[in-house]
Structure formats: C-alpha cells, structure tokens
Write an enzyme that holds these catalytic residues in place. Sequence first.
Site, PDB file in Angstrom:
ATOM      1  N   GLY A  16      67.227  64.293  65.151  1.00 12.53           N
ATOM      2  CA  GLY A  16      67.999  64.551  63.955  1.00 12.53           C
ATOM      3  C   GLY A  16      67.815  63.448  63.189  1.00 12.53           C
ATOM      4  O   GLY A  16      68.086  63.525  62.089  1.00 12.53           O
ATOM      5  N   SER A  17      68.091  62.238  64.072  1.00 13.89           N
ATOM      6  CA  SER A  17      68.807  61.533  63.525  1.00 13.89           C
ATOM      7  C   SER A  17      67.431  60.726  62.856  1.00 13.89           C
ATOM      8  O   SER A  17      67.277  59.946  61.711  1.00 13.89           O
ATOM      9  CB  SER A  17      68.790  59.974  64.578  1.00 13.89           C
ATOM     10  OG  SER A  17      69.794  61.047  65.075  1.00 13.89           O
ATOM     11  N   GLN A  29      73.851  70.771  62.511  1.00 10.76           N
ATOM     12  CA  GLN A  29      74.875  71.765  63.404  1.00 10.76           C
ATOM     13  C   GLN A  29      75.004  72.928  63.176  1.00 10.76           C
ATOM     14  O   GLN A  29      75.786  73.589  63.644  1.00 10.76           O
ATOM     15  CB  GLN A  29      76.149  71.204  62.966  1.00 10.76           C
ATOM     16  CG  GLN A  29      76.842  69.594  63.924  1.00 10.76           C
ATOM     17  CD  GLN A  29      77.349  69.517  64.862  1.00 10.76           C
ATOM     18  OE1 GLN A  29      77.607  70.500  65.366  1.00 10.76           O
ATOM     19  NE2 GLN A  29      76.949  68.656  66.027  1.00 10.76           N
ATOM     20  N   SER A  63      67.493  69.034  64.825  1.00 11.72           N
ATOM     21  CA  SER A  63      67.536  68.681  66.719  1.00 11.72           C
ATOM     22  C   SER A  63      67.494  70.311  67.241  1.00 11.72           C
ATOM     23  O   SER A  63      69.020  70.419  67.067  1.00 11.72           O
ATOM     24  CB  SER A  63      68.543  67.445  66.279  1.00 11.72           C
ATOM     25  OG  SER A  63      68.346  66.963  67.813  1.00 11.72           O
ATOM     26  N   HIS A  88      68.329  70.001  70.970  1.00  5.59           N
ATOM     27  CA  HIS A  88      69.347  69.833  71.455  1.00  5.59           C
ATOM     28  C   HIS A  88      70.732  70.282  71.243  1.00  5.59           C
ATOM     29  O   HIS A  88      72.042  70.497  72.008  1.00  5.59           O
ATOM     30  CB  HIS A  88      69.090  68.758  72.553  1.00  5.59           C
ATOM     31  CG  HIS A  88      70.015  67.790  71.314  1.00  5.59           C
ATOM     32  ND1 HIS A  88      71.419  67.188  71.540  1.00  5.59           N
ATOM     33  CD2 HIS A  88      69.571  66.365  69.948  1.00  5.59           C
ATOM     34  CE1 HIS A  88      72.103  66.326  70.833  1.00  5.59           C
ATOM     35  NE2 HIS A  88      70.783  66.222  69.975  1.00  5.59           N
ATOM     36  N   THR A 103      51.399  60.915  69.832  1.00  2.98           N
ATOM     37  CA  THR A 103      50.985  61.793  70.379  1.00  2.98           C
ATOM     38  C   THR A 103      51.907  62.971  70.214  1.00  2.98           C
ATOM     39  O   THR A 103      53.169  62.762  70.549  1.00  2.98           O
ATOM     40  CB  THR A 103      50.158  61.908  71.734  1.00  2.98           C
ATOM     41  OG1 THR A 103      49.827  60.864  71.969  1.00  2.98           O
ATOM     42  CG2 THR A 103      50.156  62.965  72.456  1.00  2.98           C
ATOM     43  N   CYS A 155      85.831  54.896  70.120  1.00  2.00           N
ATOM     44  CA  CYS A 155      86.600  53.769  70.741  1.00  2.00           C
ATOM     45  C   CYS A 155      84.747  53.086  72.297  1.00  2.00           C
ATOM     46  O   CYS A 155      85.405  52.644  71.987  1.00  2.00           O
ATOM     47  CB  CYS A 155      87.377  54.277  71.940  1.00  2.00           C
ATOM     48  SG  CYS A 155      89.104  53.651  72.241  1.00  2.00           S
TER      49      CYS A 155
HETATM   50  C1  PLP Z   1      73.474  65.344  67.060  1.00  2.00           C
HETATM   51  C2  PLP Z   1      73.672  65.162  65.069  1.00  2.00           C
HETATM   52  C3  PLP Z   1      72.335  64.229  64.553  1.00  2.00           C
HETATM   53  C4  PLP Z   1      71.694  64.026  65.663  1.00  2.00           C
HETATM   54  O1  PLP Z   1      70.882  64.330  65.589  1.00  2.00           O
HETATM   55  P1  PLP Z   1      70.232  64.091  67.406  1.00  2.00           P
HETATM   56  O2  PLP Z   1      68.532  64.596  67.894  1.00  2.00           O
HETATM   57  O3  PLP Z   1      70.573  63.581  68.220  1.00  2.00           O
HETATM   58  O4  PLP Z   1      68.991  62.270  66.688  1.00  2.00           O
HETATM   59  C5  PLP Z   1      72.575  64.020  63.770  1.00  2.00           C
HETATM   60  N1  PLP Z   1      73.238  65.469  62.178  1.00  2.00           N
HETATM   61  C6  PLP Z   1      74.310  65.369  63.071  1.00  2.00           C
HETATM   62  C7  PLP Z   1      75.029  66.420  61.835  1.00  2.00           C
HETATM   63  C8  PLP Z   1      74.502  66.243  64.311  1.00  2.00           C
HETATM   64  O5  PLP Z   1      75.115  66.784  64.880  1.00  2.00           O
END
Ligand code: PLP
Length: 397
Positions: free
Chosen positions: A71-72, A180, A200, A202, A238, A325
């Site tokens: 996602g990032s 999300q 993303s 995961h 790759t 934190c």
């Molecule tokens: C988890 C999350 C990301 C980041 O995704 P990654 O695959 O962990 O880089 C970005 N945006 C939202 C809203 C997320 O919950």
Amino acid sequence: MMQIYADNAATTKMSRTAIDAMLPYMERTYGNPSSLYRIGQEAAEALQDARCRIAALLGCEPREITFTSGGSEADNQAIVSAARNGARRGKKHIVSTAFEHHAVLHTLKKLEKEGFDVTYLDVHATGLVSPEEVRAALRPDTCLVTIMYANNEIGTIEPIPEIGLVCQEAGIPFHTDAVQAAGHVPIHVKAQHIDMLSLSAHKFHGPKGVGVLYARKSLPLVSLIEGGAQERGRRAGTENVPAIMGMTAALEEACAHMAENAAHVTAMRDQLIAGLSRIPHSALNGDVTHRLPGNVSFCFEGIEGESLILYLDDKGISSSSGSACTSGSLDPSHVLLAIGRPHQVAHGSLRLSLGEDITAEEVDYLVRSVAEVVQRLRDMSPMWRDLVSGKKEFVLK
Ligand SMILES: *Cc1c(COP(=O)(O)O)cnc(C)c1O
C-alpha cells in the site's frame, strides 16, 4: 484464557487459500517471468492471469493494474505521478485530508517542500469528508485529489463515488487509498469514478509486501525504481510472483464471501460498540453507520492507550492504540486530533479491528476485559483523580 487477535487493521493472518496459491510458484514455477524458457513463460502467464483477475475484481482493464510492494508504495507512486504530470502543465495544487495514512501524508509533505500547495480538508467530528467541500477546494491549478476510502484508525468510510464524481466533472484525477476497504467493502473503480487506487494484500489475508496500484490508462505513472522494464516500465524489479498469486487468491476469496463476512462482522462490531459504550466517560470514534465492518475505536478519558494495550495483551488480546509512542514521539494520533479529540482524550484511545472468525463469546470477553483494564488503569491514574475530584473537567461526559 482466550486468545483474540483484534488488530486486523494492522495486518491479517494469511488464509489457507492464499498460502496454497503461493506454493506452486515457489516450488515449481519459480522461473523469472522475463525469461524465455518454459518455467519463465509459465510464471509470466500466471502473472498475466493474476492481472486479469484483479482487474475483473476492481472493474478495470488488466493494463491498468501495476503490482507494487504494498500500500505504501502504491500511495507514493500514485501521488508522485499525478504531481509530476500536473507540474508539467503548471498545476501544483493538491486536495487531501489531514487524516490520511502516513504513506500519503509524508509524500504530500515532501511535495510541499518542492513547492506544491496542499489543501487539507476538514474531516469533521465523525471523520466524513463532504463532497461539496471537495468541490469548493478545487482550483484551476489542482492536479490531484487524494482521499482515503476508509480510515485505518477510526473506520469511517468516505463518500467515494460522490467525491469521484465531483473530480470527474472537474476533470481532475482522483486517487483513493483503499487499503482498509479492499476485500471488505464493494469497490468498482469505474462505477465509483476512481482514477487511481491503492490496495495491500496483507490487509485481506494475503501475504505482506505486495499490493496493487490501479491507474486509469490515460494517467501515465512515474516509476519510483530504476532498472528493468517490468510492469511495462512502471516498476523495475523481478515480479514477486508467489506473493502476487497469493494476493489474487486472497482478494477473490474476500470478494466472494464479502456480503456474509460483512454481515457477521458488523453484528459483532455493533455488539462490541454497545458493550464498550457502557464504560463511563468513553466515546466511539468515527461515524456510526459509514463504518468498516470490523472497526471499533474508542477513547477512554483519564488513561493512556499504551498501558491499555499492554494490559490487554496480558489477557490474550492483541489490540492497538492511536498514539504514536513507538516512533519515539509522545504525540497522539493525527487522526484523532483531526476529528477534534483534545490531546488528553486522544491519548486514551483503543482500536479493536475484528476478523471474520470473531464470535459472540469473544466479543463478551473483549467487553469484560476492556472494562476491567480501563477501571484498573483509572484507579492508578493521577489524571483520573483530578477528574473525579472536580479539579479538572471531563471532556467525555
Ligand atoms: C496498512 C495501510 C497502508 C500501508 O500498506 P503497506 O502494504 O503496509 O505498505 C496504507 N494505507 C492504509 C490506509 C493502511 O491501512
């Protein structure tokens, strides 16, 4: 003691389906998709198959799908691409919100240092962005609107089709971080007027380190990584074929069972919200109805979220707090501040994000455990003593 994983917004357990979909591409079809011999070409075919299946699930064309490391990266690439395209035509204004994920916010901050102007829209007390306020923020030099589909901390689901329509009418590219939302609520990029979307794996029981950037074919993407011509020149390196196959299987599975999962998880969520609402001087964060099925976010006055997380861990519960934190700063969550929670209240936050297998007995255990731990922490808290003695005023009645 029960063991309850209630941090599915942070990451999810991989599904059997996703693991099984990956294994053949680690054990047998491990060729490089760029190679010409058979196991390379078989991997390339699998990749193309995955691209078609993801495109079908999102409502776009296969060539509009770019596989990323998550996602990032998808967020970074979408925003940087739109910014570069805009800058070439003298357009350096972006519209977003103050409660985006850091992958979006930090990319915007970087662009601001380069001379871009970013309007951060008000998300109001429930976290909802108004499409009319998006329209009012647009300028002749706006090159991008980026607003998340659903917030990772407070669970609010934005009026994405309405915002998309506003952008479409103005001819401005609209990106949404749907990390999300994907696999949890229905997404159709064309019907919902979305030009770019990040997801993303995961977060829907797929593997970590893999994601998707959808970008409408008329929007050129800037590659963030120099190297080979993979992903039609939009992402060198790759391809992570096993992870992509696992992600595809996980998204198909999530979409196939979306309605029944959402119905069950929403019922459990509402039971949990009802139970936690009985704790005095507490408040639900986020919108009651426009809300992710599994998200429960609360503030409890007079305590620190971090201690709450640790005590709940002792009771077998994995949960999360908004405060940051871990990053070495004592700043409370930017999301909770954006919806107007004062600092001292935002510090006492708890997020429970439920999985599809959550049961009513587990919800009862969560309610009992949280109530008990909140009480114990309040009994030890000087902050709480000041509140009950009337020395300080309660914010949450
Ligand atoms: C988890 C999350 C990301 C980041 O995704 P990654 O695959 O962990 O880089 C970005 N945006 C939202 C809203 C997320 O919950």
